[in-house]
Design an enzyme around this catalytic site. Structure first.
Site, PDB file in Angstrom:
ATOM      1  N   GLU A  70       5.096   1.552   3.392  1.00  0.00           N
ATOM      2  CA  GLU A  70       5.109   0.980   4.747  1.00  0.00           C
ATOM      3  C   GLU A  70       6.550   0.994   5.268  1.00  0.00           C
ATOM      4  OE1 GLU A  70       4.582  -3.271   4.642  1.00  0.00           O
ATOM      5  OE2 GLU A  70       3.875  -3.367   6.731  1.00  0.00           O
ATOM      6  N   LYS A  99      -1.517  -0.572  11.849  1.00  0.00           N
ATOM      7  CA  LYS A  99      -1.849  -1.762  11.072  1.00  0.00           C
ATOM      8  C   LYS A  99      -2.623  -2.789  11.902  1.00  0.00           C
ATOM      9  CE  LYS A  99       0.551  -5.128   8.087  1.00  0.00           C
ATOM     10  NZ  LYS A  99       1.914  -5.472   7.570  1.00  0.00           N
ATOM     11  N   CYS A 106      -0.354  -2.645   3.980  1.00  0.00           N
ATOM     12  CA  CYS A 106       0.126  -3.903   3.434  1.00  0.00           C
ATOM     13  C   CYS A 106      -0.888  -5.056   3.509  1.00  0.00           C
ATOM     14  CB  CYS A 106       1.436  -4.294   4.085  1.00  0.00           C
ATOM     15  SG  CYS A 106       2.387  -5.334   2.993  1.00  0.00           S
TER      16      CYS A 106
HETATM   17  N1  ING Z   1       3.556  -8.139   3.720  1.00  0.00           N
HETATM   18  C1  ING Z   1       2.885  -9.092   3.014  1.00  0.00           C
HETATM   19  C2  ING Z   1       1.577  -8.673   2.362  1.00  0.00           C
HETATM   20  O1  ING Z   1       0.493  -8.952   2.812  1.00  0.00           O
HETATM   21  C3  ING Z   1       2.803 -11.347   2.507  1.00  0.00           C
HETATM   22  C4  ING Z   1       2.767 -10.419   3.691  1.00  0.00           C
HETATM   23  C5  ING Z   1       4.012 -11.551   1.887  1.00  0.00           C
HETATM   24  C6  ING Z   1       1.633 -11.875   2.015  1.00  0.00           C
HETATM   25  C7  ING Z   1       4.049 -12.364   0.748  1.00  0.00           C
HETATM   26  C8  ING Z   1       1.654 -12.679   0.889  1.00  0.00           C
HETATM   27  C9  ING Z   1       2.863 -12.926   0.247  1.00  0.00           C
HETATM   28  O2  ING Z   1       1.716  -8.084   1.296  1.00  0.00           O
HETATM   29  C10 ING Z   1       3.144  -7.354   4.738  1.00  0.00           C
HETATM   30  N2  ING Z   1       4.092  -6.537   5.232  1.00  0.00           N
HETATM   31  O3  ING Z   1       2.011  -7.403   5.191  1.00  0.00           O
END
Ligand code: ING
Length: 326
Positions: A47, A129, A174
């Protein structure tokens, strides 16, 4: 002859704010060449691969962050990657921040996007996304921001699946990978491999108790999505200590069984590969998860009718607790 597709998950270590796109593209080309030596036909990059994960800072005026976005793909910085991949006959998926004007030219849209390019250099699709995590407003008390909802809007197109690489290919980015609906919408289109770039800070500010489970949750959601929809899943991280924030590695190639068949060992630039038999998908799609035979959509209406929780009504007053607590 079964349909075998050799895939490379090309994990990136940190990309710092000062790193020029040209230097990043050199790293992508190095991973592409490693893949070529290992016979890969498709390489998946993370990403927002071309820049640092800039939503970790809050800049109120979005025009001051325009330099993090690409206004066309390919462009001068990425053309060498497109050219070399086509020369080698290798397809790829690449995550990038996209800034685009609508058809009237009046409105700017900013998406967290991922482009899929076939082995002949033709663009299969660009996915934008859908599940945008984090927050939209500045939260100054945080050790770092996760302001994706300030920088990106949800994609307008939903979760698509495309005929490519000899099979049915889907994409997600992600946070999408944490939602079962992501995989099921693609599963209902027959998806056989889902390509997912991710950037996951290990420290989860809203609930630090989840930090120790970051790797477990990463594997859990991708293995579940793979198994419950009879599809391969390729998850590829931007990893390591990036601008003071530790990002999860654990890039993985996961079989329709849910088994992890390859996983990175470092949080640096690292390529893992697997030869994925797309016909293995049928072992699950035509048995346990024969959707047309076993699903009960008439009982799933809440899933599309509701956004949040609606609890059932209380039919009677709760019994008073003999200990006097409620
Ligand atoms: N990052 C994260 C993900 O879903 C996140 C958001 C960070 C969720 C830490 C949980 C813990 O992996 C992105 N960019 O979506």
């Amino acid at each position: 002859m079964t349909r075998q597709l050799t895939i490379g998950a090309a994990q990136l270590g940190p990309v710092n704010r000062s790193d020029e796109r040209g230097a990043v593209v050199e790293r992508l080309l190095a991973l592409l060449h490693q893949g070529e030596r290992r016979g890969v036909e498709l390489v998946v990059f993370p990403e927002l691969a071309l820049t640092t994960f800039f939503p970790r800072w809050y800049v109120d005026d979005l025009t001051e962050t325009d330099h993090f976005y690409e206004t066309e793909m390919p462009n001068a910085a990425t053309q060498p990657l497109f050219d070399e991949a086509r020369r080698l006959g290798i397809g790829f998926a690449l995550g990038f921040a996209e800034r685009t004007l609508d058809s009237t030219g009046a409105t700017t849209h900013r998406y967290n996007s991922q482009i899929l390019v076939e082995r002949d250099g033709s663009v299969v699709a660009t996915y934008r996304k859908m599940h945008i995590p984090g927050h939209a407003d500045h939260e100054p008390d945080r050790p770092f921001q996760h302001a994706e909802r300030h920088y990106f809007e949800p994609g307008p197109d939903g979760f698509g699946v495309w005929h490519a690489f000899g099979g049915l290919v889907g994409m997600a980015i992600c946070n999408d990978r944490r939602w079962p609906e992501t995989y099921r919408v693609m599963g209902l289109q027959g998806v056989e491999v889902v390509l997912i770039g991710y950037t996951t800070p290990i420290h989860y500010v809203p609930d630090p108790s989840q930090d120790a489970l970051a790797g477990f949750h990463n594997r859990l959601v991708m293995s579940s999505g793979a198994y419950q929809n009879g599809t391969w899943v390729v998850g590829v991280a931007k990893a390591g200590p990036e601008e003071g924030v530790e990002l999860l590695g654990q890039s993985s190639i996961i079989a329709p069984s849910g088994e992890v068949v390859a996983q990175t060992l470092t949080t640096r630039d690292e390529l893992i590969t697997a030869t994925c038999d797309l016909d293995w998908c049928a072992r699950y799609k035509q048995t346990l998860f024969d959707f047309d035979r076993y699903r009960l959509p008439e009982h799933y209406t809440r899933i599309t009718a509701q956004r949040g929780v609606i609890e059932p009504p209380r039919l009677t007053e709760p019994p008073s607790d003999p200990r006097g607590q409620q």
